[in-house]
Scaffold this active site. Structure first.
Site, PDB file in Angstrom:
ATOM      1  N   GLU A   1      -1.656  -5.819  -8.274  1.00 24.43           N
ATOM      2  CA  GLU A   1      -0.864  -4.815  -7.573  1.00 24.43           C
ATOM      3  C   GLU A   1       0.603  -5.215  -7.466  1.00 24.43           C
ATOM      4  OE1 GLU A   1      -2.674  -4.167  -3.787  1.00 24.43           O
ATOM      5  OE2 GLU A   1      -4.392  -3.072  -4.604  1.00 24.43           O
TER       6      GLU A   1
ATOM      7  N   GLU B   1      -4.433  -8.630  -5.635  1.00 25.19           N
ATOM      8  CA  GLU B   1      -3.060  -8.742  -5.152  1.00 25.19           C
ATOM      9  C   GLU B   1      -2.088  -9.060  -6.286  1.00 25.19           C
ATOM     10  OE1 GLU B   1      -1.445  -8.082  -2.547  1.00 25.19           O
ATOM     11  OE2 GLU B   1      -2.983  -7.722  -1.028  1.00 25.19           O
TER      12      GLU B   1
END
Length: 285
Positions: free
Chosen positions: A167, A164
């Site tokens: 990204e 996460e």
């Protein structure tokens, strides 16, 4: 409820009796599972379902699970008319359940929680990695926050936190520990929510998404912010959860707090991760 290798008579080569029943396998909990794979006229399905329910009742079965792939979803109405109810749905199938005994059912509920992470990433300059979302809950609030995200199905929490951050910011990190977690209810789609505060170590200071992450990273404004500046934001000061997170993260950085480190462990039928306080456990040995 999971299917075992043992099966009812209908899983054997088709006999005259089998042709009047739905194919099924027994599970570990006194129930049966059946998975429809071929198109069938609803009236024939209804007849086979009724006969099968009568047979399973005589056998003393309890829960009945029917899995319908999306191309057979039209059979769901027939099953519901026979007393089945929806248990859960995935992108390619619908699962229905039925309880044969007359007492209250003990079938497990559908998945009840979503797992999310908040990433505390601090560098050696005592700057914390923060984002300002262009969409979502905090859109337009000019509030700098920790990177957050949802852990995918089948993904470990520590792997999900690293993914996460990558990204959302383009920054590569290494998982350190889970520092704390919060549980709330009636969150996304009325499900409960588990939010894990994770500490990660930055492997670089450069905020530069690779080509595959550029689009996702550009959805956020990203920067390294001095820790003291982050903590003094009005939104942070007025939010009880964030104030606790500040105290926990500060204590961890100063060495006065120990979080939970993952260790791979095995059980009789599965592998997983145990997150625990390694410092305090080993200090007494």
């Amino acid at each position: 409820m999971s299917a075992s290798s043992s099966s009812s008579s209908s899983s054997n080569p088709m006999s005259r009796e089998d042709a009047t029943l739905l194919p099924s396998v027994e599970d570990k909990y006194g129930g049966v599972r059946t998975e429809m794979t071929h198109p069938m006229d609803p009236s024939l399905f209804s007849s086979l379902l009724r006969a099968s329910l009568s047979n399973w009742t005589l056998q003393g079965k309890k829960g009945v699970w029917i899995k319908l792939p999306k191309h057979l979803i039209g059979l769901a109405e027939t099953a519901v008319k026979e007393g089945f109810w929806f248990h859960h749905a995935e992108k390619d199938y619908l699962m229905l359940v039925y309880w044969i005994p007359k007492d209250v059912h003990t079938l497990p509920a559908n998945a009840s929680h979503r797992v999310r992470i908040g990433a505390y990433v601090i560098n050696h300059y005592k700057e914390v990695l923060v984002v300002q979302e262009k969409t979502g809950r905090f859109q337009g609030q000019s509030f700098w926050k920790f990177p957050t995200g949802v852990v995918n199905e089948g993904e470990d929490i520590h792997d999900g936190s690293v993914r996460e951050v990558k990204e959302g910011t383009g920054v590569d990190t290494e998982f350190v520990q889970i520092l704390a977690f919060r549980q709330t209810h009636k969150a996304f789609l009325e499900k409960s929510d588990l939010f894990f505060v994770c500490m990660l170590k930055p492997l670089s200071l450069e905020i530069n998404a690779q080509e595959s992450e550029i689009e996702a990273a550009q959805e956020n404004l990203v920067q390294w912010m001095p820790w003291e500046e982050y903590t003094k934001q009005p939104f942070v000061q007025n939010n009880e959860l964030l104030r606790y997170m500040i105290d926990i993260c500060s204590a961890k950085t100063d060495g006065g707090y120990e979080g939970f480190t993952p260790i791979r462990v095995s059980a009789p039928d599965q592998q997983g991760n145990l997150y625990y306080n390694t410092r305090d456990l080993h200090s007494g040995h």
